[in-house]
Design a protein around this motif. Sequence first.
Motif, PDB file in Angstrom:
ATOM      1  N   ALA A 167       0.818  -1.214   0.000  1.00 47.70           N
ATOM      2  CA  ALA A 167       0.000   0.000   0.000  1.00 47.70           C
ATOM      3  C   ALA A 167       0.854   1.266   0.000  1.00 47.70           C
ATOM      4  N   ALA A 168       1.993   1.237   0.676  1.00 48.33           N
ATOM      5  CA  ALA A 168       2.829   2.446   0.751  1.00 48.33           C
ATOM      6  C   ALA A 168       3.369   2.816  -0.619  1.00 48.33           C
ATOM      7  N   ARG A 169       3.865   1.820  -1.352  1.00 46.72           N
ATOM      8  CA  ARG A 169       4.363   2.128  -2.700  1.00 46.72           C
ATOM      9  C   ARG A 169       3.237   2.613  -3.591  1.00 46.72           C
ATOM     10  N   ASP A 170       2.077   1.922  -3.496  1.00 50.77           N
ATOM     11  CA  ASP A 170       0.927   2.325  -4.328  1.00 50.77           C
ATOM     12  C   ASP A 170       0.529   3.771  -4.019  1.00 50.77           C
ATOM     13  N   TRP A 171       0.583   4.136  -2.723  1.00 48.42           N
ATOM     14  CA  TRP A 171       0.197   5.494  -2.358  1.00 48.42           C
ATOM     15  C   TRP A 171       1.131   6.510  -3.005  1.00 48.42           C
ATOM     16  N   LEU A 172       2.423   6.232  -2.966  1.00 45.39           N
ATOM     17  CA  LEU A 172       3.387   7.165  -3.559  1.00 45.39           C
ATOM     18  C   LEU A 172       3.154   7.301  -5.065  1.00 45.39           C
ATOM     19  N   VAL A 173       2.910   6.189  -5.740  1.00 50.37           N
ATOM     20  CA  VAL A 173       2.669   6.236  -7.195  1.00 50.37           C
ATOM     21  C   VAL A 173       1.407   7.053  -7.482  1.00 50.37           C
ATOM     22  N   ASP A 174       0.352   6.778  -6.723  1.00 49.21           N
ATOM     23  CA  ASP A 174      -0.904   7.517  -6.926  1.00 49.21           C
ATOM     24  C   ASP A 174      -0.745   9.020  -6.630  1.00 49.21           C
ATOM     25  N   ALA A 175       0.207   9.340  -5.726  1.00 50.14           N
ATOM     26  CA  ALA A 175       0.446  10.752  -5.369  1.00 50.14           C
ATOM     27  C   ALA A 175       1.351  11.435  -6.382  1.00 50.14           C
ATOM     28  N   GLY A 176       1.809  10.698  -7.398  1.00 51.72           N
ATOM     29  CA  GLY A 176       2.605  11.312  -8.461  1.00 51.72           C
ATOM     30  C   GLY A 176       4.107  11.203  -8.286  1.00 51.72           C
ATOM     31  N   PHE A 177       4.570  10.405  -7.342  1.00 49.64           N
ATOM     32  CA  PHE A 177       6.009  10.234  -7.144  1.00 49.64           C
ATOM     33  C   PHE A 177       6.568   9.239  -8.172  1.00 49.64           C
ATOM     34  N   GLU A 178       7.751   9.581  -8.664  1.00 44.31           N
ATOM     35  CA  GLU A 178       8.468   8.705  -9.591  1.00 44.31           C
ATOM     36  C   GLU A 178       9.943   8.675  -9.201  1.00 44.31           C
ATOM     37  N   LEU A 179      10.632   7.638  -9.633  1.00 43.59           N
ATOM     38  CA  LEU A 179      12.071   7.580  -9.387  1.00 43.59           C
ATOM     39  C   LEU A 179      12.771   8.543 -10.334  1.00 43.59           C
ATOM     40  N   ASP A 180      13.765   9.239  -9.782  1.00 40.50           N
ATOM     41  CA  ASP A 180      14.620  10.110 -10.592  1.00 40.50           C
ATOM     42  C   ASP A 180      15.959   9.400 -10.746  1.00 40.50           C
ATOM     43  N   THR A 181      16.122   8.740 -11.894  1.00 45.76           N
ATOM     44  CA  THR A 181      17.302   7.871 -12.047  1.00 45.76           C
ATOM     45  C   THR A 181      18.419   8.627 -12.759  1.00 45.76           C
ATOM     46  N   GLY A 182      18.782   9.749 -12.214  1.00 46.73           N
ATOM     47  CA  GLY A 182      19.903  10.504 -12.812  1.00 46.73           C
ATOM     48  C   GLY A 182      21.227   9.889 -12.382  1.00 46.73           C
ATOM     49  N   ASP A 183      22.263  10.705 -12.391  1.00 51.93           N
ATOM     50  CA  ASP A 183      23.566  10.194 -11.952  1.00 51.93           C
ATOM     51  C   ASP A 183      23.538   9.955 -10.443  1.00 51.93           C
ATOM     52  N   GLY A 184      24.324   9.012 -10.019  1.00 51.01           N
ATOM     53  CA  GLY A 184      24.421   8.752  -8.575  1.00 51.01           C
ATOM     54  C   GLY A 184      23.203   8.000  -8.066  1.00 51.01           C
ATOM     55  N   ARG A 185      22.924   8.229  -6.782  1.00 51.98           N
ATOM     56  CA  ARG A 185      21.832   7.472  -6.151  1.00 51.98           C
ATOM     57  C   ARG A 185      20.479   7.903  -6.702  1.00 51.98           C
ATOM     58  N   VAL A 186      19.591   6.944  -6.784  1.00 50.81           N
ATOM     59  CA  VAL A 186      18.237   7.230  -7.229  1.00 50.81           C
ATOM     60  C   VAL A 186      17.528   8.099  -6.191  1.00 50.81           C
ATOM     61  N   SER A 187      16.761   9.094  -6.673  1.00 49.46           N
ATOM     62  CA  SER A 187      15.948   9.897  -5.759  1.00 49.46           C
ATOM     63  C   SER A 187      14.516   9.897  -6.298  1.00 49.46           C
ATOM     64  N   VAL A 188      13.680  10.783  -5.767  1.00 48.85           N
ATOM     65  CA  VAL A 188      12.296  10.816  -6.242  1.00 48.85           C
ATOM     66  C   VAL A 188      11.956  12.201  -6.770  1.00 48.85           C
ATOM     67  N   VAL A 189      11.075  12.257  -7.725  1.00 54.83           N
ATOM     68  CA  VAL A 189      10.475  13.509  -8.191  1.00 54.83           C
ATOM     69  C   VAL A 189       8.969  13.320  -8.109  1.00 54.83           C
ATOM     70  N   ARG A 190       8.262  14.441  -7.978  1.00 53.52           N
ATOM     71  CA  ARG A 190       6.801  14.378  -7.901  1.00 53.52           C
ATOM     72  C   ARG A 190       6.201  15.135  -9.069  1.00 53.52           C
ATOM     73  N   GLU A 191       5.493  14.408  -9.902  1.00 54.20           N
ATOM     74  CA  GLU A 191       4.878  15.005 -11.082  1.00 54.20           C
ATOM     75  C   GLU A 191       3.559  15.676 -10.700  1.00 54.20           C
ATOM     76  N   GLY A 192       3.157  16.617 -11.524  1.00 54.87           N
ATOM     77  CA  GLY A 192       1.830  17.220 -11.338  1.00 54.87           C
ATOM     78  C   GLY A 192       1.825  18.289 -10.281  1.00 54.87           C
TER      79      GLY A 192
END
Length: 211
Positions: free
Chosen positions: A186-211
């Motif tokens: 449920a926690a992952r689903d909530w983040l996806v539904d809230a517009g969070f995505e992985l930001d797979t740039g250089d280095g460690r993965v972080s998150v960005v929030r769309e919308g």
Amino acid sequence: MADPTDTLVPFAADRPKTRLSDVLSPAERRAFADAMLDDVLAALSAAGFRPRLLTTEPTDRDVPETVDERPLSDAVNAAVAAHDPSPAAPLAVVMADLALATPRALSRLRAPGDVVLAAGLGGGTNALLTRRPEFRVDYHGGSYLDHLRAARRVDASVREVDSRLLATDADERADLAEVLSHGDGAARDWLVDAGFELDTGDGRVSVVREG
Ligand SMILES: Nc1nc2c(ncn2[C@@H]2O[C@H](COP(=O)(O)OP(=O)(O)OP(=O)(O)O)[C@@H](O)[C@H]2O)c(=O)[nH]1
Ligand SMILES: C[C@H](OP(=O)(O)O)C(=O)O
């Protein structure tokens, strides 16, 4: 299946996840905390643990709960004293924000020993099990080392559970990348539904929030 293990799940229902204030509104922090709690309770039940919420205010959940407004350590220690743990009746304490906890990982808390400790990232104690009535908790401020000392003070043997799945608690923005990367509840689903995505740039993965 092992005997059901009584388990306290501390839950700051009235003021959850303040360290996520930079990415979530107060209502979103409560909703995300609830989603993580859903996952933790499901994993505990699947692993044969008998959860009881230790909550700062009543919830409408179909789970036994104790309402205690005292600070975390005081509330947990009062519940430990009331339970009076023993080898025949151990008591576990599992935090409500372990978004990656699985039944298999949680079952490792049943390891032999007077006190079983599962570290959290950043020096905390994300889960523990005690079979000794004298052991007391001391959360915050590098609690893992404090709990090793507390066990020694009462001559309790310690088993340390090294588990990434139990060590990952969702406290800060960076932790959300772990939930998106490795969670499946449920926690992952909530983040996806809230517009969070992985930001797979250089280095460690972080998150960005769309919308
Ligand atoms: N009953 C109770 N639970 C608490 C209290 N403080 C934290 N918790 C719970 O204990 C676990 C670990 O909490 P923390 O990560 O330290 O605090 P948090 O509220 O989740 O997040 P922050 O507000 O960012 O510190 C979580 O399951 C919280 O819900 C408290 O004072 N009383
Ligand atoms: C409850 C506390 O969590 P933290 O403040 O380390 O996230 C701890 O594990 O001691």
